[in-house]
Write a protein that holds these residues in place. Structure first.
Motif, PDB file in Angstrom:
ATOM      1  N   PRO A 192       0.855  -1.218   0.141  1.00  0.00           N
ATOM      2  CA  PRO A 192       0.036   0.083  -0.070  1.00  0.00           C
ATOM      3  C   PRO A 192       0.900   1.303  -0.079  1.00  0.00           C
ATOM      4  O   PRO A 192       2.033   1.157   0.383  1.00  0.00           O
ATOM      5  N   GLU A 193       0.228   2.286  -0.194  1.00  0.00           N
ATOM      6  CA  GLU A 193       1.135   3.733  -0.385  1.00  0.00           C
ATOM      7  C   GLU A 193       1.833   4.167   0.876  1.00  0.00           C
ATOM      8  O   GLU A 193       2.867   4.576   0.820  1.00  0.00           O
ATOM      9  N   SER A 194       1.000   3.895   1.996  1.00  0.00           N
ATOM     10  CA  SER A 194       1.719   4.300   3.317  1.00  0.00           C
ATOM     11  C   SER A 194       2.919   3.316   3.394  1.00  0.00           C
ATOM     12  O   SER A 194       3.875   3.883   4.135  1.00  0.00           O
ATOM     13  N   GLU A 195       2.856   2.216   3.083  1.00  0.00           N
ATOM     14  CA  GLU A 195       4.199   1.238   3.277  1.00  0.00           C
ATOM     15  C   GLU A 195       5.186   1.568   2.349  1.00  0.00           C
ATOM     16  O   GLU A 195       6.394   1.644   2.711  1.00  0.00           O
ATOM     17  N   ARG A 196       4.766   1.991   1.055  1.00  0.00           N
ATOM     18  CA  ARG A 196       5.926   2.423   0.183  1.00  0.00           C
ATOM     19  C   ARG A 196       6.599   3.334   0.509  1.00  0.00           C
ATOM     20  O   ARG A 196       7.645   3.551   0.051  1.00  0.00           O
ATOM     21  N   ALA A 197       6.038   4.478   1.301  1.00  0.00           N
ATOM     22  CA  ALA A 197       6.671   5.608   1.559  1.00  0.00           C
ATOM     23  C   ALA A 197       7.630   5.447   2.533  1.00  0.00           C
ATOM     24  O   ALA A 197       8.652   6.273   2.796  1.00  0.00           O
ATOM     25  N   LYS A 198       7.575   4.341   3.226  1.00  0.00           N
ATOM     26  CA  LYS A 198       8.703   3.949   4.314  1.00  0.00           C
ATOM     27  C   LYS A 198       9.897   3.276   3.798  1.00  0.00           C
ATOM     28  O   LYS A 198      10.690   2.962   4.381  1.00  0.00           O
ATOM     29  N   LEU A 199       9.808   2.594   2.330  1.00  0.00           N
ATOM     30  CA  LEU A 199      10.971   1.973   1.768  1.00  0.00           C
ATOM     31  C   LEU A 199      12.035   2.939   1.933  1.00  0.00           C
ATOM     32  O   LEU A 199      12.125   4.322   1.810  1.00  0.00           O
ATOM     33  N   LYS A 200      13.250   2.280   2.013  1.00  0.00           N
ATOM     34  CA  LYS A 200      14.666   2.994   1.993  1.00  0.00           C
ATOM     35  C   LYS A 200      14.847   3.622   0.621  1.00  0.00           C
ATOM     36  O   LYS A 200      14.597   2.938  -0.380  1.00  0.00           O
ATOM     37  N   GLN A 201      15.345   4.691   0.657  1.00  0.00           N
ATOM     38  CA  GLN A 201      15.702   5.139  -0.845  1.00  0.00           C
ATOM     39  C   GLN A 201      16.973   4.493  -1.392  1.00  0.00           C
ATOM     40  O   GLN A 201      17.716   3.945  -0.920  1.00  0.00           O
ATOM     41  N   LEU A 202      16.649   4.528  -2.806  1.00  0.00           N
ATOM     42  CA  LEU A 202      17.821   3.625  -3.498  1.00  0.00           C
ATOM     43  C   LEU A 202      19.041   4.681  -3.670  1.00  0.00           C
ATOM     44  O   LEU A 202      18.986   5.513  -4.415  1.00  0.00           O
ATOM     45  N   LYS A 203      20.100   4.324  -2.851  1.00  0.00           N
ATOM     46  CA  LYS A 203      21.216   4.799  -2.780  1.00  0.00           C
ATOM     47  C   LYS A 203      22.341   3.783  -2.773  1.00  0.00           C
ATOM     48  O   LYS A 203      22.010   2.928  -2.203  1.00  0.00           O
ATOM     49  N   THR A 204      23.512   4.044  -3.261  1.00  0.00           N
ATOM     50  CA  THR A 204      24.546   3.198  -3.063  1.00  0.00           C
ATOM     51  C   THR A 204      25.279   3.646  -1.831  1.00  0.00           C
ATOM     52  O   THR A 204      25.054   4.550  -1.028  1.00  0.00           O
TER      53      THR A 204
END
Length: 167
Positions: free
Chosen positions: A128-140
């Motif tokens: 769900p959108e609320s959980e997607r917002a908690k994903l870690k940013q794609l960074k190296t």
């Protein structure tokens, strides 16, 4: 018998005696006041540096874009920082595999995760959108290093400005 002048004890006047020269006493007071001012200035600078550090730490960049799951599914060569703890028996087994199979722990864990995740239900359901917002940013890992280095550099620069009295 009459007392000699040298036998007399000097009279106390406040914290000094009447034998001290007033100029010497003033010099002592000035040195004491100067030392107190320097200590107060040092404490004030330390407090300002602490406030700057807290501001930098609290000023976490906010992202308004909610990450898309496709970006994560396509980024198979990108690693995100993640840590956990293992039971002692699992750790021993992991170390045995690492030694006998000549594989890194990361390779072993990736293989195990792939096996498990490919066979579990709900792995293909979108978040769900609320959980997607908690994903870690794609960074190296390199990105994380440069962010930390930039933050440290900003703190040092602001400290230099404070010491020079530019702010």
């Amino acid at each position: 018998m009459a007392k000699k002048e040298s036998d007399e004890q000097p009279k106390k006047i406040g914290k000094r005696t009447d034998t001290e020269e007033p100029a010497g006493y003033l010099n002592k007071l000035q040195k004491k006041a100067s030392k107190a001012r320097a200590e107060n200035a040092k404490k004030k600078e330390q407090k300002q540096m602490l406030n700057i550090f807290e501001d930098v730490v609290k000023s976490k960049p906010k992202t308004t874009d909610i990450p898309q799951e496709e970006q994560y599914l396509e980024a198979t060569d990108q690693y995100l920082p993640f840590s956990t703890s293992l039971r002692a028996d699992q750790y021993l087994k992991l170390k045995r595999l690492e030694y006998w199979n000549r594989m890194s722990q990361r390779e072993i864990i990736e293989n195990i995760m792939d096996l498990a995740l490919n066979n579990l239900p709900n792995v293909d359901k979108e978040l769900p959108e609320s959980e997607r917002a908690k994903l870690k940013q794609l960074k190296t890992a390199n990105d994380y290093y440069h962010i930390r280095a930039k933050t440290a550099k900003e703190i040092q620069e602001q400290g230099r400005k404070l010491r020079k009295g530019e702010e």
